[in-house]
Design a protein around this motif. Structure first.
Motif, PDB file in Angstrom:
ATOM      1  N   PHE A 156      35.431  51.485  26.496  1.00  5.08           N
ATOM      2  CA  PHE A 156      36.873  51.359  26.286  1.00  5.08           C
ATOM      3  C   PHE A 156      37.617  51.592  27.600  1.00  5.08           C
ATOM      4  CE2 PHE A 156      40.889  53.620  25.646  1.00  5.08           C
ATOM      5  CZ  PHE A 156      41.606  52.656  24.965  1.00  5.08           C
ATOM      6  N   VAL A 157      37.260  52.652  28.297  1.00  4.49           N
ATOM      7  CA  VAL A 157      37.921  52.997  29.563  1.00  4.49           C
ATOM      8  C   VAL A 157      37.681  51.900  30.597  1.00  4.49           C
ATOM      9  CG1 VAL A 157      37.968  54.663  31.464  1.00  4.49           C
ATOM     10  CG2 VAL A 157      37.884  55.473  29.087  1.00  4.49           C
ATOM     11  N   GLU A 158      36.477  51.372  30.654  1.00  7.85           N
ATOM     12  CA  GLU A 158      36.158  50.315  31.619  1.00  7.85           C
ATOM     13  C   GLU A 158      36.944  49.034  31.339  1.00  7.85           C
ATOM     14  OE1 GLU A 158      31.936  49.690  31.721  1.00  7.85           O
ATOM     15  OE2 GLU A 158      31.555  51.784  32.239  1.00  7.85           O
ATOM     16  N   ARG A 194      46.168  57.081  33.769  1.00  5.43           N
ATOM     17  CA  ARG A 194      45.754  58.489  33.737  1.00  5.43           C
ATOM     18  C   ARG A 194      44.499  58.705  32.904  1.00  5.43           C
ATOM     19  NH1 ARG A 194      50.542  60.969  31.250  1.00  5.43           N
ATOM     20  NH2 ARG A 194      49.419  62.915  31.540  1.00  5.43           N
ATOM     21  N   VAL A 195      44.011  57.663  32.244  1.00  6.16           N
ATOM     22  CA  VAL A 195      42.843  57.790  31.359  1.00  6.16           C
ATOM     23  C   VAL A 195      41.579  57.855  32.193  1.00  6.16           C
ATOM     24  CG1 VAL A 195      41.438  56.601  29.632  1.00  6.16           C
ATOM     25  CG2 VAL A 195      43.925  56.648  29.397  1.00  6.16           C
ATOM     26  N   ARG A 196      40.782  58.823  31.903  1.00  7.01           N
ATOM     27  CA  ARG A 196      39.469  58.980  32.531  1.00  7.01           C
ATOM     28  C   ARG A 196      38.489  59.376  31.435  1.00  7.01           C
ATOM     29  NH1 ARG A 196      42.181  57.059  35.776  1.00  7.01           N
ATOM     30  NH2 ARG A 196      42.724  57.732  37.858  1.00  7.01           N
ATOM     31  N   HIS A 197      37.242  58.980  31.630  1.00  3.25           N
ATOM     32  CA  HIS A 197      36.195  59.404  30.701  1.00  3.25           C
ATOM     33  C   HIS A 197      35.254  60.320  31.465  1.00  3.25           C
ATOM     34  CE1 HIS A 197      33.220  59.558  27.623  1.00  3.25           C
ATOM     35  NE2 HIS A 197      32.325  58.982  28.389  1.00  3.25           N
ATOM     36  N   ASP A 198      35.236  61.560  31.048  1.00  2.00           N
ATOM     37  CA  ASP A 198      34.355  62.538  31.674  1.00  2.00           C
ATOM     38  C   ASP A 198      33.608  63.272  30.576  1.00  2.00           C
ATOM     39  OD1 ASP A 198      33.047  64.408  33.180  1.00  2.00           O
ATOM     40  OD2 ASP A 198      34.840  65.311  34.036  1.00  2.00           O
ATOM     41  N   PRO A 199      32.402  62.788  30.230  1.00  2.00           N
ATOM     42  CA  PRO A 199      31.651  63.417  29.141  1.00  2.00           C
ATOM     43  C   PRO A 199      31.311  64.884  29.402  1.00  2.00           C
ATOM     44  CG  PRO A 199      30.310  61.748  30.255  1.00  2.00           C
ATOM     45  CD  PRO A 199      31.690  61.685  30.829  1.00  2.00           C
ATOM     46  N   GLU A 200      31.378  65.321  30.653  1.00  2.00           N
ATOM     47  CA  GLU A 200      31.098  66.714  30.974  1.00  2.00           C
ATOM     48  C   GLU A 200      32.174  67.645  30.406  1.00  2.00           C
ATOM     49  OE1 GLU A 200      28.398  67.927  32.671  1.00  2.00           O
ATOM     50  OE2 GLU A 200      27.613  65.898  32.567  1.00  2.00           O
ATOM     51  N   GLN A 201      33.393  67.122  30.184  1.00  2.00           N
ATOM     52  CA  GLN A 201      34.483  67.949  29.696  1.00  2.00           C
ATOM     53  C   GLN A 201      34.573  67.961  28.177  1.00  2.00           C
ATOM     54  OE1 GLN A 201      38.038  66.736  31.714  1.00  2.00           O
ATOM     55  NE2 GLN A 201      37.420  67.733  33.604  1.00  2.00           N
TER      56      GLN A 201
END
Length: 91
Positions: A8-10, A83-90
């Motif tokens: 989605f983010v990509e 401002r959308v980012r995907h960070d699975p670590e968070q």
């Protein structure tokens, strides 16, 4: 789920480009449809600010807002999407 959210983010830059093109070409039905799709997808993946701004753009199109208002609604959505980012670590 991470892969779906990452996808989605990509796809967001291409989606934004499609929205801009529809507005530039005066394709209000295409603009409304793309905003509606983004509203649903963003909400489904938990990006509620994007969903909210996409809904506002969709509403503006449906209410036959002036071109300047449509541009403002689209630029607000673009700013939110930036401002959308995907960070699975968070997660």
């Amino acid at each position: 789920m991470d892969e779906l959210v990452a996808g989605f983010v990509e796809r967001l830059p291409a989606t934004i480009e499609g929205l801009r093109t529809a507005l530039e070409q005066g394709d209000l039905e295409g603009l409304r449809r793309l905003a509606h799709q983004l509203k649903g997808a963003a909400g489904g993946y938990g990006f509620m600010p994007v969903s909210r701004d996409a809904a506002a753009l969709e509403t503006a199109v449906r209410s036959e807002a002036a071109p300047g208002e449509l541009t403002t609604a689209l630029e607000r959505l673009v700013h939110t999407c930036s401002r959308v980012r995907h960070d699975p670590e968070q997660e």
